[in-house]
Design a protein around this motif. Sequence first.
Motif, PDB file in Angstrom:
ATOM      1  N   LEU A 177     -35.914  -9.298  27.285  1.00  0.00           N
ATOM      2  CA  LEU A 177     -35.843  -7.886  26.897  1.00  0.00           C
ATOM      3  C   LEU A 177     -37.027  -7.514  26.018  1.00  0.00           C
ATOM      4  O   LEU A 177     -37.662  -6.465  26.213  1.00  0.00           O
ATOM      5  CB  LEU A 177     -34.525  -7.623  26.162  1.00  0.00           C
ATOM      6  CG  LEU A 177     -34.252  -6.169  25.749  1.00  0.00           C
ATOM      7  CD1 LEU A 177     -33.991  -5.312  26.978  1.00  0.00           C
ATOM      8  CD2 LEU A 177     -33.064  -6.092  24.800  1.00  0.00           C
ATOM      9  N   ASN A 178     -37.348  -8.356  25.041  1.00  0.00           N
ATOM     10  CA  ASN A 178     -38.533  -8.135  24.204  1.00  0.00           C
ATOM     11  C   ASN A 178     -39.782  -7.967  25.062  1.00  0.00           C
ATOM     12  O   ASN A 178     -40.588  -7.049  24.860  1.00  0.00           O
ATOM     13  CB  ASN A 178     -38.735  -9.323  23.253  1.00  0.00           C
ATOM     14  CG  ASN A 178     -38.088  -9.132  21.897  1.00  0.00           C
ATOM     15  OD1 ASN A 178     -37.761  -8.028  21.486  1.00  0.00           O
ATOM     16  ND2 ASN A 178     -37.886 -10.230  21.185  1.00  0.00           N
ATOM     17  N   ALA A 179     -39.945  -8.879  26.023  1.00  0.00           N
ATOM     18  CA  ALA A 179     -41.155  -8.885  26.846  1.00  0.00           C
ATOM     19  C   ALA A 179     -41.220  -7.671  27.764  1.00  0.00           C
ATOM     20  O   ALA A 179     -42.283  -7.048  27.924  1.00  0.00           O
ATOM     21  CB  ALA A 179     -41.210 -10.168  27.667  1.00  0.00           C
ATOM     22  N   ALA A 230     -24.744  -6.308  31.886  1.00  0.00           N
ATOM     23  CA  ALA A 230     -25.297  -6.997  33.043  1.00  0.00           C
ATOM     24  C   ALA A 230     -24.136  -7.257  33.992  1.00  0.00           C
ATOM     25  O   ALA A 230     -23.329  -8.155  33.770  1.00  0.00           O
ATOM     26  CB  ALA A 230     -25.964  -8.301  32.626  1.00  0.00           C
ATOM     27  N   ALA A 231     -24.036  -6.453  35.026  1.00  0.00           N
ATOM     28  CA  ALA A 231     -22.926  -6.520  35.963  1.00  0.00           C
ATOM     29  C   ALA A 231     -23.327  -5.797  37.242  1.00  0.00           C
ATOM     30  O   ALA A 231     -24.235  -4.955  37.225  1.00  0.00           O
ATOM     31  CB  ALA A 231     -21.666  -5.890  35.370  1.00  0.00           C
ATOM     32  N   PRO A 232     -22.661  -6.097  38.370  1.00  0.00           N
ATOM     33  CA  PRO A 232     -23.020  -5.436  39.634  1.00  0.00           C
ATOM     34  C   PRO A 232     -22.841  -3.921  39.587  1.00  0.00           C
ATOM     35  O   PRO A 232     -23.602  -3.182  40.202  1.00  0.00           O
ATOM     36  CB  PRO A 232     -22.054  -6.069  40.645  1.00  0.00           C
ATOM     37  CG  PRO A 232     -21.649  -7.362  40.036  1.00  0.00           C
ATOM     38  CD  PRO A 232     -21.643  -7.128  38.554  1.00  0.00           C
ATOM     39  N   GLN A 233     -21.831  -3.460  38.857  1.00  0.00           N
ATOM     40  CA  GLN A 233     -21.632  -2.034  38.647  1.00  0.00           C
ATOM     41  C   GLN A 233     -21.021  -1.840  37.258  1.00  0.00           C
ATOM     42  O   GLN A 233     -20.691  -2.805  36.578  1.00  0.00           O
ATOM     43  CB  GLN A 233     -20.727  -1.413  39.711  1.00  0.00           C
ATOM     44  CG  GLN A 233     -19.367  -2.063  39.863  1.00  0.00           C
ATOM     45  CD  GLN A 233     -19.376  -3.215  40.820  1.00  0.00           C
ATOM     46  OE1 GLN A 233     -20.089  -3.181  41.825  1.00  0.00           O
ATOM     47  NE2 GLN A 233     -18.597  -4.242  40.533  1.00  0.00           N
ATOM     48  N   VAL A 241     -20.942   2.906  29.690  1.00  0.00           N
ATOM     49  CA  VAL A 241     -22.049   2.007  29.378  1.00  0.00           C
ATOM     50  C   VAL A 241     -22.800   1.649  30.662  1.00  0.00           C
ATOM     51  O   VAL A 241     -22.218   1.116  31.603  1.00  0.00           O
ATOM     52  CB  VAL A 241     -21.534   0.718  28.700  1.00  0.00           C
ATOM     53  CG1 VAL A 241     -22.699  -0.227  28.386  1.00  0.00           C
ATOM     54  CG2 VAL A 241     -20.776   1.066  27.415  1.00  0.00           C
ATOM     55  N   PRO A 242     -24.113   1.939  30.731  1.00  0.00           N
ATOM     56  CA  PRO A 242     -24.869   1.694  31.964  1.00  0.00           C
ATOM     57  C   PRO A 242     -25.158   0.215  32.195  1.00  0.00           C
ATOM     58  O   PRO A 242     -25.168  -0.594  31.258  1.00  0.00           O
ATOM     59  CB  PRO A 242     -26.169   2.465  31.721  1.00  0.00           C
ATOM     60  CG  PRO A 242     -26.346   2.429  30.231  1.00  0.00           C
ATOM     61  CD  PRO A 242     -24.958   2.525  29.669  1.00  0.00           C
ATOM     62  N   THR A 243     -25.405  -0.127  33.455  1.00  0.00           N
ATOM     63  CA  THR A 243     -25.861  -1.483  33.782  1.00  0.00           C
ATOM     64  C   THR A 243     -27.372  -1.558  33.575  1.00  0.00           C
ATOM     65  O   THR A 243     -28.072  -0.541  33.522  1.00  0.00           O
ATOM     66  CB  THR A 243     -25.544  -1.834  35.237  1.00  0.00           C
ATOM     67  OG1 THR A 243     -26.362  -1.036  36.101  1.00  0.00           O
ATOM     68  CG2 THR A 243     -24.077  -1.611  35.562  1.00  0.00           C
ATOM     69  N   PHE A 244     -27.887  -2.781  33.499  1.00  0.00           N
ATOM     70  CA  PHE A 244     -29.331  -2.948  33.378  1.00  0.00           C
ATOM     71  C   PHE A 244     -30.051  -2.517  34.651  1.00  0.00           C
ATOM     72  O   PHE A 244     -31.220  -2.118  34.592  1.00  0.00           O
ATOM     73  CB  PHE A 244     -29.670  -4.392  33.013  1.00  0.00           C
ATOM     74  CG  PHE A 244     -29.450  -4.701  31.562  1.00  0.00           C
ATOM     75  CD1 PHE A 244     -30.389  -4.330  30.609  1.00  0.00           C
ATOM     76  CD2 PHE A 244     -28.298  -5.353  31.139  1.00  0.00           C
ATOM     77  CE1 PHE A 244     -30.190  -4.592  29.272  1.00  0.00           C
ATOM     78  CE2 PHE A 244     -28.094  -5.625  29.804  1.00  0.00           C
ATOM     79  CZ  PHE A 244     -29.034  -5.246  28.852  1.00  0.00           C
ATOM     80  N   ASP A 251     -34.062  -7.642  36.257  1.00  0.00           N
ATOM     81  CA  ASP A 251     -34.108  -9.062  35.899  1.00  0.00           C
ATOM     82  C   ASP A 251     -33.080  -9.418  34.828  1.00  0.00           C
ATOM     83  O   ASP A 251     -32.706 -10.587  34.680  1.00  0.00           O
ATOM     84  CB  ASP A 251     -35.504  -9.438  35.380  1.00  0.00           C
ATOM     85  CG  ASP A 251     -36.521  -9.545  36.500  1.00  0.00           C
ATOM     86  OD1 ASP A 251     -36.111  -9.484  37.680  1.00  0.00           O
ATOM     87  OD2 ASP A 251     -37.717  -9.682  36.203  1.00  0.00           O
ATOM     88  N   LEU A 252     -32.624  -8.417  34.089  1.00  0.00           N
ATOM     89  CA  LEU A 252     -31.638  -8.655  33.039  1.00  0.00           C
ATOM     90  C   LEU A 252     -30.211  -8.418  33.524  1.00  0.00           C
ATOM     91  O   LEU A 252     -29.261  -8.567  32.763  1.00  0.00           O
ATOM     92  CB  LEU A 252     -31.924  -7.747  31.838  1.00  0.00           C
ATOM     93  CG  LEU A 252     -33.112  -8.193  30.979  1.00  0.00           C
ATOM     94  CD1 LEU A 252     -33.679  -7.037  30.181  1.00  0.00           C
ATOM     95  CD2 LEU A 252     -32.680  -9.323  30.053  1.00  0.00           C
ATOM     96  N   ASN A 253     -30.074  -8.054  34.797  1.00  0.00           N
ATOM     97  CA  ASN A 253     -28.750  -7.683  35.291  1.00  0.00           C
ATOM     98  C   ASN A 253     -27.993  -8.861  35.889  1.00  0.00           C
ATOM     99  O   ASN A 253     -27.206  -8.701  36.817  1.00  0.00           O
ATOM    100  CB  ASN A 253     -28.852  -6.565  36.330  1.00  0.00           C
ATOM    101  CG  ASN A 253     -27.599  -5.712  36.357  1.00  0.00           C
ATOM    102  OD1 ASN A 253     -27.132  -5.248  35.312  1.00  0.00           O
ATOM    103  ND2 ASN A 253     -27.034  -5.495  37.538  1.00  0.00           N
ATOM    104  N   LEU A 254     -28.212 -10.070  35.373  1.00  0.00           N
ATOM    105  CA  LEU A 254     -27.513 -11.254  35.848  1.00  0.00           C
ATOM    106  C   LEU A 254     -26.188 -11.430  35.113  1.00  0.00           C
ATOM    107  O   LEU A 254     -26.159 -11.440  33.880  1.00  0.00           O
ATOM    108  CB  LEU A 254     -28.361 -12.506  35.625  1.00  0.00           C
ATOM    109  CG  LEU A 254     -29.593 -12.705  36.506  1.00  0.00           C
ATOM    110  CD1 LEU A 254     -30.291 -13.989  36.107  1.00  0.00           C
ATOM    111  CD2 LEU A 254     -29.205 -12.752  37.981  1.00  0.00           C
ATOM    112  N   THR A 255     -25.118 -11.586  35.872  1.00  0.00           N
ATOM    113  CA  THR A 255     -23.849 -11.953  35.248  1.00  0.00           C
ATOM    114  C   THR A 255     -23.905 -13.419  34.831  1.00  0.00           C
ATOM    115  O   THR A 255     -24.667 -14.213  35.381  1.00  0.00           O
ATOM    116  CB  THR A 255     -22.684 -11.792  36.229  1.00  0.00           C
ATOM    117  OG1 THR A 255     -22.922 -12.612  37.378  1.00  0.00           O
ATOM    118  CG2 THR A 255     -22.511 -10.341  36.659  1.00  0.00           C
TER     119      THR A 255
END
Length: 329
Positions: A177-179, A230-233, A241-244, A251-255
């Motif tokens: 996230l920082n990067a 971080a979730a499929p939906q 709350v939005p997903t990544f 790249d941050l949306n991995l469960t």
Amino acid sequence: MTYPINRRQALVAGGGLLGAATLPRWAHAQGYPHRPITLVVPFAPGGAVDISARAVADRLGKVLGQTVVVENRAGAGGAIGSAMVARAPADGYTLVVTSQSTHVVGPAVMPNLPYNAETDFAPVTLIDRLANVLLINAGLPVRDFAEFVTYAKAHPGKWNYASSGNGSVAHLSMELLNAKLGLDLTHVPYKGAGPALTDLLGGLVHVTWNNLTSNLPNIANGKLRALAVAAPQRVALLPSVPTFDELKLPDLNLTSWTGLAAPARTPEPVILRLYAAMRTVLADPATRAAWEQRGAIVPEPLTPAQYRQEISQRIQFFKDVVRTNKIVL
């Protein structure tokens, strides 16, 4: 006179698929299970992995017709319990709950683990997928993800983030996230998610990345604020709350996930019996309701081969994250 030979004789004679040395293992698999099964949780009671294990153990036991006993073997970030199962008899009576920490991130960043996540285990399938969530102390002056990014950029180095330790999922995710956003959040590693959460609630640290399941109570009581998941939906329990993915950070949306594995060389019929039982468990509407209530996601039906492939792919993903973003562990 020529006498007909039965299948067992043919196999022992060497003309079949199995040699004599493997026959006892296949014979042992017949009628499995015929005694209780130990399900090792390589973490202390009360965490997300433990919660998942206890949610599935009774259900799995009922389908298999045997008791499934949960045994916590915590220590070394999950390495002690995982290594114990890797060395256990390959008979299907000692299983381990796998997680991102023990079977993905640890293997990706720690070359001296006492087990090999890809070769020392026979994966069965997933138990659940767990949404990860970016959390802040609710007393901080931001209301949503956009305000968080704006504030962090306007005050570089002022905020810090807590993780459950160097090389943890939280550490790598927050550095990514920082990067991606050019932030300057300072890492504060803890010896586990529990102490990190305590200091987040106390305001000693400002931000963390953790699974949703173990943080729902503090989100519900207003002590923590969820900024993104971080979730499929979107998660039904956090509809605003939005997903990544929605935030253009795929790249941050991995469960995260928990799964089931046996020691390597466990007979294939045993693995397939466990897989079939897990499919029955996860298809039960009562299971689906229970998973939703604790903020977990009922996973897609990954076969043992597909689960093995996902473990390998995620190990490589996190190796790439560390190398590409020059993350220092």
